[in-house]
Design an enzyme around this catalytic site. Structure first.
Site, mmCIF file in Angstrom:
data_model
loop_
_atom_site.group_PDB
_atom_site.id
_atom_site.type_symbol
_atom_site.label_atom_id
_atom_site.label_comp_id
_atom_site.label_asym_id
_atom_site.label_seq_id
_atom_site.Cartn_x
_atom_site.Cartn_y
_atom_site.Cartn_z
ATOM 1 N N LYS A 48 0.840 -1.207 0.000
ATOM 2 C CA LYS A 48 0.000 0.000 0.000
ATOM 3 C C LYS A 48 0.872 1.253 0.000
ATOM 4 O O LYS A 48 0.621 2.193 -0.758
ATOM 5 C CB LYS A 48 -0.957 -0.029 1.208
ATOM 6 C CG LYS A 48 -2.065 -1.064 1.021
ATOM 7 C CD LYS A 48 -2.896 -1.346 2.261
ATOM 8 C CE LYS A 48 -3.887 -2.474 1.943
ATOM 9 N NZ LYS A 48 -4.633 -2.976 3.107
ATOM 10 N N GLN A 92 -5.924 -1.979 9.540
ATOM 11 C CA GLN A 92 -5.571 -3.203 8.819
ATOM 12 C C GLN A 92 -6.067 -4.433 9.585
ATOM 13 O O GLN A 92 -5.867 -4.537 10.792
ATOM 14 C CB GLN A 92 -4.040 -3.266 8.655
ATOM 15 C CG GLN A 92 -3.538 -4.451 7.860
ATOM 16 C CD GLN A 92 -3.849 -4.349 6.367
ATOM 17 O OE1 GLN A 92 -3.768 -3.287 5.764
ATOM 18 N NE2 GLN A 92 -4.223 -5.484 5.783
ATOM 19 N N ASP A 117 -11.418 2.082 3.324
ATOM 20 C CA ASP A 117 -11.665 0.678 2.961
ATOM 21 C C ASP A 117 -13.101 0.460 2.491
ATOM 22 O O ASP A 117 -13.411 -0.577 1.897
ATOM 23 C CB ASP A 117 -11.420 -0.221 4.188
ATOM 24 C CG ASP A 117 -10.079 -0.937 4.135
ATOM 25 O OD1 ASP A 117 -9.543 -1.120 3.025
ATOM 26 O OD2 ASP A 117 -9.579 -1.315 5.210
#
Ligand code: NAP
Length: 282
Positions: A48, A92, A117
């Site tokens: 990322k 995460q 997300d």
């Protein structure tokens, strides 16, 4: 038949290149919160940040110890919600065991306008309504849609079969395909005789997490296969489909690695940019 290999790296680079001018203009910032030391998370996070760098996006890694309590994590989320310099952030997953069953509460704590997300109920609900309301859609499903668009694979009128019904992949990709005119079937662990359904698929999405669950006898000639699964085996990484055998029957197929993974990352970055765009115009 020799299948077209649907390269997530190529399609993701195209999306990242498109985003560059907006990143330059809006100067957004993405924060990734990590709790603990899960090795797979470490490598996903690294990917990322590499993509953030490619596109010139400011980013920050908030790495908290394994012992972080729910209260401490919620405080960090609250600070990020209130930090005007932060355009979008993610927590995460997976989280350490003592936090894993608190994921719904953690997801709820993220301000929907910064939910890069796209996991929260507000953004999922908007995605559910219609394609016009997709603002911060869940990253992996929207990456799959972008991959199909990049390779000009039609969705409307096709029979799409999704194997897996998780809230982050299976269910949202089923809705996104439905909203684009596909006829959608969804299979899961309680579905008897999955092969009788997967063999009808024009587009097959496998999002299960079981190495090579889908074998060549379960698909028809010409199928387009999107393999979301990432499985660590003694022979290395593999997806949920038997790539070597299905490649001989499919018209197009994603590899693992190098398929859906890079699209997820690029979609996350797109969400962060879109979040900033909405924040400055509010
Ligand atoms: P998940 O939450 O564990 O969901 C798995 C789904 O598969 C469940 O709906 C489950 O059914 C179903 N399932 C399990 N065994 C099955 C079987 N034998 N036959 C049919 N269905 C079965 O997983 P997830 O988060 O959706 O992730 C799925 C896979 O994608 C994992 O390998 C994950 O690592 C990978 N992934 C990759 C990316 C990427 O960017 N490349 C992103 C996200 C996830 P029930 O609901 O009935 O239990």
């Amino acid at each position: 038949m020799s299948a077209t290999i649907l390269s997530g790296r190529e399609a993701a680079d195209a999306l990242l290149n498109e985003l560059k001018p907006k990143v330059k203009k809006l100067d957004p910032k993405l924060v990734i919160v990590q709790v603990g030391e899960d090795p797979a998370s470490g490598s996903y996070i690294k990917q990322k940040f590499i993509s953030c760098e490619k596109v010139g996006l400011r980013s920050e890694h908030k790495h908290m110890p394994e012992s972080t309590s729910l209260e401490e994590l919620l405080k960090v989320i609250d600070d990020l919600n209130n930090d005007n310099d932060v355009s979008g952030f993610i927590v995460q997953v997976p989280l350490p065991d003592h936090l894993n069953d608190k994921i719904p509460q953690i997801t709820r704590a993220v301000d929907p306008s910064k939910d890069a997300d796209g996991f929260g109920a507000y953004n999922l609900g908007k995605m559910f309504l219609s394609t016009e309301y997709e603002h911060l859609p869940p990253a992996t499903p929207s990456g799959i849609i972008r991959m199909l668009e990049h390779y000009k694979i039609p969705i409307e009128g096709k029979h799409a079969v999704v194997v897996g019904r998780s809230n982050i992949v299976g269910k949202p990709i089923a809705i996104m395909l439905l909203n684009r005119g596909a006829t959608v079937s969804v299979c899961h662990s309680k579905t008897p005789d999955i092969g009788s359904i997967t063999s009808q698929a024009d587009i097959l999405i496998a999002a299960v997490g079981k190495p090579k669950l889908i074998t060549a006898d379960m698909v028809k000639d010409g199928v387009v296969v999107i393999d979301v699964g990432v499985n660590r085996t003694d022979d290395g990484l593999c997806g949920d489909v038997d790539f070597e055998e299905i490649e001989k029957k499919a018209s197009a197929i994603t590899p693992v690695p190098g398929g859906v993974g890079p699209m997820t990352v690029a979609s996350l970055i797109r969400n962060c940019v879109n979040a900033k765009e909405r924040q400055v115009s509010a």
